[in-house]
Structures are given as structure tokens and as C-alpha cells.
Design a protein around this motif. Structure first.
Motif, mmCIF file in Angstrom:
data_model
loop_
_atom_site.group_PDB
_atom_site.id
_atom_site.type_symbol
_atom_site.label_atom_id
_atom_site.label_comp_id
_atom_site.label_asym_id
_atom_site.label_seq_id
_atom_site.Cartn_x
_atom_site.Cartn_y
_atom_site.Cartn_z
ATOM 1 N N THR A 46 -4.503 3.912 -10.260
ATOM 2 C CA THR A 46 -5.066 3.215 -9.104
ATOM 3 C C THR A 46 -3.978 2.358 -8.485
ATOM 4 O OG1 THR A 46 -7.272 3.180 -10.074
ATOM 5 C CG2 THR A 46 -6.825 1.589 -8.324
ATOM 6 N N CYS A 47 -3.859 2.462 -7.170
ATOM 7 C CA CYS A 47 -2.856 1.703 -6.429
ATOM 8 C C CYS A 47 -3.555 0.878 -5.351
ATOM 9 C CB CYS A 47 -1.856 2.631 -5.746
ATOM 10 S SG CYS A 47 -0.999 3.759 -6.858
ATOM 11 N N THR A 48 -2.967 -0.257 -5.040
ATOM 12 C CA THR A 48 -3.434 -1.044 -3.901
ATOM 13 C C THR A 48 -2.276 -1.163 -2.913
ATOM 14 O OG1 THR A 48 -2.860 -3.119 -5.002
ATOM 15 C CG2 THR A 48 -5.145 -2.370 -5.199
ATOM 16 N N VAL A 49 -2.610 -1.069 -1.655
ATOM 17 C CA VAL A 49 -1.609 -1.155 -0.596
ATOM 18 C C VAL A 49 -2.066 -2.213 0.402
ATOM 19 C CG1 VAL A 49 -0.488 0.088 1.308
ATOM 20 C CG2 VAL A 49 -1.001 1.285 -0.829
ATOM 21 N N THR A 50 -1.151 -3.079 0.801
ATOM 22 C CA THR A 50 -1.408 -4.028 1.883
ATOM 23 C C THR A 50 -0.254 -3.919 2.867
ATOM 24 O OG1 THR A 50 -0.335 -5.833 0.691
ATOM 25 C CG2 THR A 50 -2.724 -5.649 0.462
ATOM 26 N N ALA A 51 -0.576 -4.050 4.146
ATOM 27 C CA ALA A 51 0.466 -3.977 5.169
ATOM 28 C C ALA A 51 0.014 -4.731 6.400
ATOM 29 C CB ALA A 51 0.751 -2.523 5.531
ATOM 30 N N THR A 52 0.991 -5.281 7.105
ATOM 31 C CA THR A 52 0.777 -5.922 8.399
ATOM 32 C C THR A 52 1.865 -5.453 9.322
ATOM 33 O OG1 THR A 52 -0.183 -7.865 7.320
ATOM 34 C CG2 THR A 52 0.525 -8.121 9.606
ATOM 35 N N ASP A 53 1.462 -4.965 10.500
ATOM 36 C CA ASP A 53 2.416 -4.418 11.470
ATOM 37 C C ASP A 53 2.182 -5.039 12.836
ATOM 38 O OD1 ASP A 53 3.053 -2.474 9.461
ATOM 39 O OD2 ASP A 53 1.393 -1.240 10.157
ATOM 40 N N THR A 54 3.252 -5.081 13.612
ATOM 41 C CA THR A 54 3.168 -5.412 15.025
ATOM 42 C C THR A 54 3.552 -4.158 15.804
ATOM 43 O OG1 THR A 54 3.772 -7.711 14.584
ATOM 44 C CG2 THR A 54 4.010 -6.943 16.860
ATOM 45 N N LEU A 55 2.730 -3.805 16.796
ATOM 46 C CA LEU A 55 2.941 -2.571 17.551
ATOM 47 C C LEU A 55 2.950 -2.861 19.047
ATOM 48 C CD1 LEU A 55 0.521 -2.039 15.172
ATOM 49 C CD2 LEU A 55 1.258 0.270 15.666
ATOM 50 N N GLY A 80 4.973 -3.965 4.164
ATOM 51 C CA GLY A 80 3.943 -3.355 3.335
ATOM 52 C C GLY A 80 4.320 -3.412 1.872
ATOM 53 N N THR A 81 3.315 -3.472 1.013
ATOM 54 C CA THR A 81 3.517 -3.520 -0.432
ATOM 55 C C THR A 81 2.536 -2.580 -1.110
ATOM 56 O OG1 THR A 81 4.127 -5.859 -0.250
ATOM 57 C CG2 THR A 81 3.601 -5.051 -2.437
ATOM 58 N N GLU A 82 3.021 -1.838 -2.101
ATOM 59 C CA GLU A 82 2.169 -0.964 -2.903
ATOM 60 C C GLU A 82 2.276 -1.390 -4.360
ATOM 61 O OE1 GLU A 82 1.424 3.711 -2.977
ATOM 62 O OE2 GLU A 82 3.434 3.185 -3.659
ATOM 63 N N ASN A 83 1.125 -1.521 -5.021
ATOM 64 C CA ASN A 83 1.090 -1.873 -6.431
ATOM 65 C C ASN A 83 0.362 -0.747 -7.162
ATOM 66 O OD1 ASN A 83 0.515 -2.850 -9.011
ATOM 67 N ND2 ASN A 83 0.106 -4.937 -8.286
ATOM 68 N N CYS A 84 1.104 0.032 -7.938
ATOM 69 C CA CYS A 84 0.543 1.149 -8.699
ATOM 70 C C CYS A 84 0.720 0.881 -10.186
ATOM 71 C CB CYS A 84 1.223 2.464 -8.331
ATOM 72 S SG CYS A 84 0.834 3.041 -6.681
ATOM 73 N N GLY A 85 -0.368 0.584 -10.855
ATOM 74 C CA GLY A 85 -0.312 0.358 -12.289
ATOM 75 C C GLY A 85 0.635 -0.749 -12.693
ATOM 76 N N GLY A 86 0.778 -1.770 -11.848
ATOM 77 C CA GLY A 86 1.663 -2.891 -12.155
ATOM 78 C C GLY A 86 3.062 -2.749 -11.588
ATOM 79 N N THR A 87 3.415 -1.577 -11.088
ATOM 80 C CA THR A 87 4.716 -1.381 -10.446
ATOM 81 C C THR A 87 4.563 -1.654 -8.957
ATOM 82 O OG1 THR A 87 5.292 0.319 -12.054
ATOM 83 C CG2 THR A 87 6.578 0.257 -10.013
ATOM 84 N N VAL A 88 5.285 -2.674 -8.468
ATOM 85 C CA VAL A 88 5.178 -3.094 -7.077
ATOM 86 C C VAL A 88 6.379 -2.560 -6.307
ATOM 87 C CG1 VAL A 88 5.040 -5.078 -5.522
ATOM 88 C CG2 VAL A 88 3.920 -5.169 -7.757
ATOM 89 N N SER A 89 6.082 -1.956 -5.149
ATOM 90 C CA SER A 89 7.145 -1.401 -4.298
ATOM 91 C C SER A 89 6.924 -1.830 -2.860
ATOM 92 C CB SER A 89 7.125 0.129 -4.339
ATOM 93 O OG SER A 89 7.191 0.604 -5.651
ATOM 94 N N ALA A 90 8.045 -2.052 -2.174
ATOM 95 C CA ALA A 90 7.963 -2.318 -0.734
ATOM 96 C C ALA A 90 7.789 -0.990 -0.012
ATOM 97 C CB ALA A 90 9.229 -3.011 -0.254
ATOM 98 N N ILE A 91 6.998 -1.001 1.046
ATOM 99 C CA ILE A 91 6.764 0.204 1.840
ATOM 100 C C ILE A 91 7.291 -0.053 3.243
ATOM 101 C CG2 ILE A 91 5.046 1.782 2.784
ATOM 102 C CD1 ILE A 91 3.159 0.874 0.578
ATOM 103 N N PRO A 92 8.278 0.732 3.679
ATOM 104 C CA PRO A 92 8.747 0.552 5.060
ATOM 105 C C PRO A 92 7.636 0.921 6.045
ATOM 106 C CG PRO A 92 10.001 2.284 3.909
ATOM 107 C CD PRO A 92 8.960 1.783 2.971
#
Length: 166
Positions: free
Chosen positions: A152-161, A55-67
Motif C-alpha cells: 500500500t502506497c500513499t501519494v500527496t502532491a500539490t501543483d501550480t498550473l 509530490g511524495t510517495e510513501n510505499c511500505g515506509g520507503t518515501v520518494s519524491a515524485i517530480p
């Protein structure tokens, strides 16, 4: 005369046989109409554990990985061919099921985090079944507000369950 009786008897038999064939045909058609190809909403219902995800979060240009960890619980919806999830923040997402895919588009929710941040989220999710596994693809737009400041933040994620409970 015997031919006439046999012919009349045979005609009655033919009519009965034709009616029986029509009845069987209509019965088979109605049964076929009740079946579905692929999966149904019931196949999504249960508790699913994330076994792999990014997963990735982009908040105001700051990009962070999301576990991507934890599990999700999916319940039957109140409308046919739907299922519902409830996020940890209390937001619910209603999915429309078609075959092996379930889609939730433009789901909106407002929640307040434990740190006092008000989050208005718009979520698009797709769940896809493949055997005993499920893939979840997610995109979110979040408007986070605290003390009059908004980002404003955008989040994208792909998971396998994998399913761990019903």
C-alpha cells in the motif's frame, strides 16, 4: 364628472404601471437566478501545464519524491457543474464545481501498468482557480499488486498550473 373620468383613467394607468413593475421585477429575479458568482465549470475546461509542483510517495515506509511535470486536460462533464480528467493510466476523475473550486472525492480506479503491476487507486483531488492559474492538491491511496505481493502506497502532491489551451 371630469374628476371621475380622470380618476378612472388614472386607476387604469396605475394598474398597468403596477403590472409592468411586477413583470420587470420577476424578469430581473429570473435573470439574477441564472447568474453565478465566481467561476463556472467552463472556466476549468482546457489543457493545463504544470509549472511548479511537489509530490511524495510513501510505499511500505520507503518515501520518494515524485517530480510533477506534464499537463492535464479537463473536459466538461455530462452532468451540470462537473468536469472530468483522464489520467495517463486511463483512470477518469469527475469533479464537482462550486465557485472557484472543483472537488473529486473517493474516486476509484483499477489499472495495470506497463510493468504488470495492478494498481487500485483511491483519489481525492481539489482544483482551485485563481486568476489565470490553477492549484491542484492530490492525495491517493494505491494498492499495488504483482506476483501475489501487495504493497500500500500513499501519494500527496500539490501543483501550480497555467492554461495553455482550450
Amino acid at each position: 364628472m371630469i374628476l371621475l373620468q380622470t380618476s378612472a383613467h388614472s386607476q387604469g394607468d396605475l394598474i398597468q404601471e403596477a403590472m409592468l413593475k411586477i413583470f420587470c421585477l420577476l424578469s430581473c429575479m429570473s435573470l439574477a437566478g441564472c447568474s453565478s458568482s465566481g467561476s463556472s465549470a467552463a472556466d476549468f475546461v482546457g489543457t493545463w501545464q504544470i509549472v511548479q509542483g511537489t509530490g511524495t510517495e510513501n510505499c511500505g515506509g520507503t518515501v520518494s519524491a515524485i517530480p510533477q511535470t506534464g499537463s492535464i486536460t479537463i473536459a466538461a462533464g455530462t452532468v451540470p457543474n462537473t468536469v472530468v480528467t483522464t489520467d495517463v493510466d486511463g483512470c477518469t476523475n469527475t469533479f464537482t464545481v462550486s465557485g472557484t473550486s472543483a472537488t473529486a472525492s473517493n474516486q476509484r480506479c483499477t489499472a495495470t501498468s506497463v510493468t504488470g503491476v495492478t494498481i487500485v487507486q483511491t483519489t481525492n483531488l481539489v482544483l482551485t482557480l485563481s486568476g489565470s492559474a490553477m492549484t491542484r492538491s492530490e492525495s491517493q491511496t494505491l494498492l499495488e499488486s504483482k506476483n501475489g505481493q501487495s504493497v500500500t502506497c500513499t501519494v500527496t502532491a500539490t501543483d501550480t498550473l497555467t492554461q495553455v489551451g482550450t
